[in-house]
Design an enzyme around this catalytic site. Structure first.
Site, short mmCIF file in Angstrom:
data_model
loop_
_atom_site.label_atom_id
_atom_site.label_comp_id
_atom_site.label_asym_id
_atom_site.label_seq_id
_atom_site.Cartn_x
_atom_site.Cartn_y
_atom_site.Cartn_z
N TYR A 1 -1.32 -11.45 3.63
CA TYR A 1 -2.43 -10.64 3.13
C TYR A 1 -3.15 -11.37 1.99
O TYR A 1 -4.39 -11.42 1.96
CB TYR A 1 -1.87 -9.29 2.67
CG TYR A 1 -2.89 -8.29 2.21
CD1 TYR A 1 -3.81 -7.73 3.10
CD2 TYR A 1 -2.95 -7.86 0.88
CE1 TYR A 1 -4.74 -6.79 2.68
CE2 TYR A 1 -3.86 -6.92 0.45
CZ TYR A 1 -4.77 -6.38 1.35
OH TYR A 1 -5.68 -5.45 0.93
N THR B 1 -4.52 5.11 -0.48
CA THR B 1 -4.87 5.29 0.94
C THR B 1 -3.60 5.03 1.75
O THR B 1 -2.53 4.82 1.18
CB THR B 1 -5.94 4.25 1.38
OG1 THR B 1 -5.33 2.95 1.37
CG2 THR B 1 -7.14 4.23 0.47
N LYS C 1 -7.00 -12.54 2.00
CA LYS C 1 -7.99 -12.03 1.04
C LYS C 1 -8.54 -13.16 0.15
O LYS C 1 -9.71 -13.14 -0.21
CB LYS C 1 -7.39 -10.90 0.21
CG LYS C 1 -7.05 -9.65 1.02
CD LYS C 1 -8.28 -9.00 1.67
CE LYS C 1 -7.96 -7.70 2.38
NZ LYS C 1 -9.11 -7.05 2.99
N SER D 1 -9.87 -8.00 -2.25
CA SER D 1 -8.76 -7.34 -2.94
C SER D 1 -8.44 -8.11 -4.21
O SER D 1 -8.75 -9.30 -4.32
CB SER D 1 -7.52 -7.32 -2.04
OG SER D 1 -6.40 -6.80 -2.72
N1 LIG Z 1 -5.88 0.69 -0.59
C1 LIG Z 1 -5.74 -0.38 -1.37
O1 LIG Z 1 -4.96 -0.37 -2.34
C2 LIG Z 1 -6.54 -1.61 -1.10
C3 LIG Z 1 -6.61 -2.58 -2.10
C4 LIG Z 1 -7.34 -3.73 -1.89
C5 LIG Z 1 -8.03 -3.90 -0.71
N2 LIG Z 1 -7.96 -2.96 0.26
C6 LIG Z 1 -8.70 -3.21 1.50
O2 LIG Z 1 -9.53 -2.10 1.77
C7 LIG Z 1 -9.83 -2.06 3.16
C8 LIG Z 1 -9.62 -0.65 3.66
O3 LIG Z 1 -8.23 -0.31 3.54
P1 LIG Z 1 -7.71 1.14 3.17
O4 LIG Z 1 -7.00 1.04 1.89
O5 LIG Z 1 -8.79 2.12 3.33
O6 LIG Z 1 -6.56 1.28 4.29
P2 LIG Z 1 -6.50 2.18 5.64
O7 LIG Z 1 -6.58 3.60 5.28
O8 LIG Z 1 -5.30 1.66 6.34
O9 LIG Z 1 -7.83 1.80 6.42
C9 LIG Z 1 -7.94 0.63 7.18
C10 LIG Z 1 -9.17 0.74 8.07
O10 LIG Z 1 -9.29 -0.46 8.83
C11 LIG Z 1 -9.41 -0.11 10.22
N3 LIG Z 1 -8.79 -1.17 11.04
C12 LIG Z 1 -7.53 -1.65 10.95
N4 LIG Z 1 -7.31 -2.56 11.90
C13 LIG Z 1 -8.46 -2.64 12.63
C14 LIG Z 1 -8.86 -3.39 13.77
N5 LIG Z 1 -8.03 -4.23 14.39
N6 LIG Z 1 -10.13 -3.22 14.25
C15 LIG Z 1 -10.98 -2.36 13.65
N7 LIG Z 1 -10.66 -1.61 12.57
C16 LIG Z 1 -9.42 -1.76 12.07
C17 LIG Z 1 -8.68 1.21 10.35
O11 LIG Z 1 -9.17 1.98 11.43
P3 LIG Z 1 -8.48 2.17 12.86
O12 LIG Z 1 -7.00 2.27 12.64
O13 LIG Z 1 -9.10 3.42 13.37
O14 LIG Z 1 -8.88 0.96 13.63
C18 LIG Z 1 -9.07 1.90 9.05
O15 LIG Z 1 -10.31 2.52 9.19
C19 LIG Z 1 -8.90 -3.08 3.82
O16 LIG Z 1 -9.63 -4.27 4.05
C20 LIG Z 1 -7.85 -3.33 2.75
O17 LIG Z 1 -7.25 -4.59 2.86
C21 LIG Z 1 -7.24 -1.82 0.09
#
Ligand SMILES: NC(=O)c1ccc[n+]([C@@H]2O[C@H](COP(=O)([O-])OP(=O)(O)OC[C@H]3O[C@@H](n4cnc5c(N)ncnc54)[C@H](OP(=O)(O)O)[C@@H]3O)[C@@H](O)[C@H]2O)c1
Length: 268
Positions: free
Chosen positions: A153, A188, A157, A140
């Protein structure tokens, strides 16, 4: 990516889901993981419309380390190899340090750090034997910049950036690539799923995320970077790019901006 075996964690929603569709369109053979089986089935069905052939669903909780050997065996039994692992599962935080219980710090580190390391360590010997592989992590911009209300967080990261940068140096000799994906704000459910100080769900899409980059656009940028074997893929809009630039060249100014932003926050 044609015919490559690509294992994506956090594939049931958000960035992982969108990357799965891009991979499907490119002809990859997919293994999709997350906790929610029904959501993974939904993604697998939708991926067929993108041209996906073989898709394997492997539901598990990334913190359940004891299950990992079996999960890896299932991918190997089905495909016989793993060309790419995308460590994307993750969870964020919305609470000040003073209000955050220690168990929340531990939970975020278990998911965002130790889960990724444990799975990577299981897949690494396979890639070394194959003499080829590619490991990615969705880190991130918060892995480069400290943001108020995200002490856990940001720490997690930053840890991931360090871990995978160090791993890259180690595994280059085995023809294994390592990519750190550093998204800024992507639209998201990440803030809705973020943890409050007591560990409950934040359940709000905050303004930064609401005005964030479209997730399909983000996935296309990620896909392009992965296909080129880039070491780092920055997926962000102008404000986050400006913040990264200022952090690098005028860090004092960035720290002041982050203090001001925190003073203006309403949820504290
Ligand atoms: N969106 C942003 O702005 C942003 C920015 C920087 C980085 N990120 C990173 O991008 C990645 C994806 O996030 P997203 O934005 O797509 O958010 P999201 O929609 O909340 O997706 C998170 C994913 O992680 C899975 N997950 C959560 N806890 C888990 C666990 N204990 N075991 C297995 N799977 C787990 C969830 O699936 P289940 O609930 O089905 O387990 C879901 O598929 C994350 O690492 C996040 O930190 C996001």
């Amino acid at each position: 990516m044609h015919n490559k075996v690509v294992w994506i964690t956090g594939a049931s929603a958000g960035i992982g889901e969108a990357v799965a569709y891009e991979m499907a369109a490119a002809g990859a053979r997919l293994a999709l993981s997350a906790r929610r089986t029904l959501e993974l089935e939904r993604v697998a069905d939708a991926a067929k419309a993108y041209g996906a052939g073989d898709i394997l669903i492997i539901p598990f909780d990334i913190t359940d380390e004891a299950k990992l050997p079996d999960m890896v065996r299932r991918v190997m039994d089905h495909y016989g190899r793993i060309d790419m692992l995308v460590n994307n599962a993750g969870i964020s935080q919305r609470a000040y340090c003073i209000d955050t219980d220690m168990h929340v710090y531990r939970k975020i580190f278990d998911i965002d750090v130790f889960g990724q390391i444990a799975l990577t360590k299981r897949v690494l010997p396979i890639m070394i034997t194959q003499k080829q592989g590619h490991i990615a992590v969705t880190a991130s911009v918060a892995g480069k910049i400290g943001v108020a209300s995200r002490t856990a967080y940001c720490a997690a990261k930053h840890a991931m950036m360090g871990f995978f940068d160090a791993l890259r140096a180690e595994v280059h000799q085995h023809n294994i690539k390592v990519t750190c994906i550093t998204p800024g704000f992507i639209k998201t459910a990440v803030s809705e799923n973020a943890l409050k100080g007591d560990g409950s769900r934040y359940a709000v899409m905050d303004d930064d995320i609401k005005s964030g980059m479209d997730v399909t656009k983000a996935a296309k940028i990620i896909m392009r970077g992965l296909a080129r074997g880039k070491k780092e893929i920055v997926v962000s809009q102008l404000p986050e790019q400006a913040a990264l630039f200022i952090k690098r060249f005028i860090p004092g100014l960035l720290f002041r901006v982050m203090e001001k932003k925190a003073e203006q926050e309403t949820f504290k």
